[in-house]
Design a protein around this motif. Structure first.
Motif, PDB file in Angstrom:
ATOM      1  N   ASP A  66      23.531  47.756 110.508  1.00  0.00           N
ATOM      2  CA  ASP A  66      23.266  48.275 111.857  1.00  0.00           C
ATOM      3  C   ASP A  66      24.572  48.477 112.627  1.00  0.00           C
ATOM      4  OD1 ASP A  66      20.573  48.285 111.380  1.00  0.00           O
ATOM      5  OD2 ASP A  66      20.115  46.497 112.575  1.00  0.00           O
ATOM      6  N   LYS A  67      25.456  47.486 112.551  1.00  0.00           N
ATOM      7  CA  LYS A  67      26.741  47.576 113.264  1.00  0.00           C
ATOM      8  C   LYS A  67      27.645  48.641 112.643  1.00  0.00           C
ATOM      9  CE  LYS A  67      26.044  44.259 116.280  1.00  0.00           C
ATOM     10  NZ  LYS A  67      26.060  44.464 117.744  1.00  0.00           N
ATOM     11  N   LEU A  68      27.604  48.734 111.325  1.00  0.00           N
ATOM     12  CA  LEU A  68      28.442  49.713 110.632  1.00  0.00           C
ATOM     13  C   LEU A  68      28.002  51.140 110.977  1.00  0.00           C
ATOM     14  CD1 LEU A  68      30.886  49.537 108.838  1.00  0.00           C
ATOM     15  CD2 LEU A  68      29.397  49.406 106.847  1.00  0.00           C
ATOM     16  N   LYS A  69      26.691  51.356 111.091  1.00  0.00           N
ATOM     17  CA  LYS A  69      26.169  52.674 111.472  1.00  0.00           C
ATOM     18  C   LYS A  69      26.658  53.066 112.859  1.00  0.00           C
ATOM     19  CE  LYS A  69      21.859  51.600 110.337  1.00  0.00           C
ATOM     20  NZ  LYS A  69      20.381  51.676 110.260  1.00  0.00           N
ATOM     21  N   VAL A 102      23.495  41.368 120.042  1.00  0.00           N
ATOM     22  CA  VAL A 102      24.888  41.180 120.471  1.00  0.00           C
ATOM     23  C   VAL A 102      25.437  42.524 120.918  1.00  0.00           C
ATOM     24  CG1 VAL A 102      27.157  40.314 119.799  1.00  0.00           C
ATOM     25  CG2 VAL A 102      25.126  39.387 118.700  1.00  0.00           C
ATOM     26  N   ASP A 103      26.062  42.546 122.079  1.00  0.00           N
ATOM     27  CA  ASP A 103      26.586  43.797 122.631  1.00  0.00           C
ATOM     28  C   ASP A 103      27.687  44.389 121.754  1.00  0.00           C
ATOM     29  OD1 ASP A 103      24.867  43.638 124.753  1.00  0.00           O
ATOM     30  OD2 ASP A 103      26.315  42.670 126.097  1.00  0.00           O
ATOM     31  N   GLY A 104      27.812  45.714 121.829  1.00  0.00           N
ATOM     32  CA  GLY A 104      28.911  46.406 121.160  1.00  0.00           C
ATOM     33  C   GLY A 104      28.837  46.277 119.648  1.00  0.00           C
ATOM     34  N   LEU A 105      30.009  46.136 119.029  1.00  0.00           N
ATOM     35  CA  LEU A 105      30.097  46.081 117.572  1.00  0.00           C
ATOM     36  C   LEU A 105      30.315  44.659 117.054  1.00  0.00           C
ATOM     37  CD1 LEU A 105      32.312  49.271 117.047  1.00  0.00           C
ATOM     38  CD2 LEU A 105      29.855  49.041 116.620  1.00  0.00           C
ATOM     39  N   THR A 147      32.802  38.732 114.508  1.00  0.00           N
ATOM     40  CA  THR A 147      31.813  37.706 114.807  1.00  0.00           C
ATOM     41  C   THR A 147      32.251  36.873 116.011  1.00  0.00           C
ATOM     42  OG1 THR A 147      30.554  35.843 113.928  1.00  0.00           O
ATOM     43  CG2 THR A 147      32.828  36.057 113.175  1.00  0.00           C
ATOM     44  N   ILE A 148      31.271  36.487 116.815  1.00  0.00           N
ATOM     45  CA  ILE A 148      31.569  35.636 117.975  1.00  0.00           C
ATOM     46  C   ILE A 148      31.277  34.168 117.656  1.00  0.00           C
ATOM     47  CG2 ILE A 148      31.202  37.476 119.660  1.00  0.00           C
ATOM     48  CD1 ILE A 148      28.401  36.315 120.178  1.00  0.00           C
ATOM     49  N   ASP A 149      30.752  33.909 116.463  1.00  0.00           N
ATOM     50  CA  ASP A 149      30.508  32.521 116.046  1.00  0.00           C
ATOM     51  C   ASP A 149      30.694  32.388 114.536  1.00  0.00           C
ATOM     52  OD1 ASP A 149      27.862  33.522 115.151  1.00  0.00           O
ATOM     53  OD2 ASP A 149      27.283  33.363 117.245  1.00  0.00           O
ATOM     54  N   ASP A 150      29.599  32.223 113.791  1.00  0.00           N
ATOM     55  CA  ASP A 150      29.702  32.063 112.339  1.00  0.00           C
ATOM     56  C   ASP A 150      30.075  33.380 111.654  1.00  0.00           C
ATOM     57  OD1 ASP A 150      28.942  29.480 112.687  1.00  0.00           O
ATOM     58  OD2 ASP A 150      26.921  29.696 111.867  1.00  0.00           O
TER      59      ASP A 150
END
Length: 340
Positions: free
Chosen positions: A258-261, A208-211, A163-166
């Motif tokens: 989505d990120k895990l896929k 958010v870009d990437g993972l 995470t880039i924040d919360d």
């Protein structure tokens, strides 16, 4: 020393739970946790109150862990403790106690990364729970952390998304606060989500870009949505609470999956392990199980008591490091922002 008779005491004090656990050759003999209820009235953890409570709890918790394991402290082979990450005041209590006890007993001291503990909890010997084979992807989701980690060996881990924040747990708690729910809000939202329509209301997923992840924008979107609807109907929350919770949970799960896929596709790894307090969420667990059918994943979810902050996960890391003769010096210090 015989690998057949190793007793490790694990101590966890990174946030607001004081915990101690005894492990014997990979099997947990005791896992004692003292939770701090005082933070509920403040809607979040108050660091100063947390560290004071740790000071009061740590001696009786360790004493109880040894008693439940039916051993004396003289039988311990090493003391493992959480070095970080976490709240500095809380970490200092556990670190200082562990150092003193190890010094007094003249046995090795083992420092543990809290995040590695969540991942390696999967390797506790527990009947009915499979251990993931290497390499695997670990998604660690909690009140303070959201990460996807590629795990090539016990201590060969690479964070490939975070995470880039919360953190995801904060997204639940902040959403709960907007809805007037208590702290922590995650379990209540999960419970109500099962009674509501997950597609009743739509919330935009952050790009958010990437993972990497971002949940701050989602919290803001929920706030503005609720403010707008309450202005039109003062009873909106009360009348639609289950549907709101279901829609929030549906969106959060969608972001995680989505990120895990993408991570699974990029790494070509289909063994997926989950850990951290939010992994107790029924919706997330169901989504992972669906992933087994949809994407050919093999998923691994630890025993419930090993998902939230606990000392059993610290003890298993201590045991694995003990087998590698990986010990800490007495001058080691706590680190609030310790990385994997």
């Amino acid at each position: 020393m015989s690998s057949q008779n190793i007793y490790i005491l694990g101590i966890e004090s990174s946030c607001d739970d004081t915990a101690a656990s005894v492990i014997h050759n990979g099997k947990i003999l005791s896992n004692v946790i003292a939770s701090q209820k005082i933070h509920e009235e403040f809607g979040g953890v108050v660091p100063e109150l947390a560290s004071r409570a740790h000071q009061q709890n740590i001696v009786p918790v360790v004493h109880q862990a040894l008693a439940k394991a039916n051993i004396t402290k003289s039988q311990l082979n090493a003391i493992a403790f959480t070095r970080g990450p976490g709240l500095m005041g809380s970490l200092l209590v556990g670190t200082s106690f562990a150092k003193s006890l190890a010094y007094g007993l003249n046995i090795p001291l083992i420092d543990v990364n809290h995040m590695q503990g969540h991942i390696l909890a999967h390797f506790i010997d527990e009947e009915g729970f499979d251990k993931p084979p290497f390499p695997f992807l670990a998604m660690t989701i909690s009140g303070g952390h959201t990460q996807i980690v590629q795990v090539d060996n016990y201590f060969d881990m690479t964070v490939i998304g975070e995470t880039i924040d919360d953190a995801v747990g904060e997204a639940y708690d902040k959403s709960g606060k907007i809805l007037g729910l208590g702290y922590p809000a995650g379990p209540e939202i999960d419970k109500r989500a099962q009674l509501g329509n997950p597609k009743a209301f739509q919330f935009t997923k952050p790009k958010v870009d990437g993972l990497n992840f971002s949940f701050s924008g989602l919290k803001t979107a929920i706030l503005y949505f609720i403010q707008k609807e309450v202005k039109k109907n003062p009873n909106f929350i009360e009348e639609h609470l289950n549907d709101i919770c279901a829609s929030i949970q549906y969106t959060i799960i969608g972001i995680l999956m989505d990120k895990l896929k993408v991570a699974s596709k990029q790494t070509n790894i289909k063994h997926i392990a989950i850990g951290g307090g939010v992994s107790a969420n029924s919706g997330i667990r169901n989504a992972l199980k669906l992933g087994e059918q949809k994407f050919g994943w093999s998923t691994y979810i630890p025993k419930f008591e090993f998902t939230t902050d606990n000392a059993a996960m610290i003890a298993i890391v201590g045991y694995l490091k003990f087998l590698d003769d990986d010990f800490a010096e007495q001058n080691i210090t706590a680190s609030a922002r310790l990385k994997i």
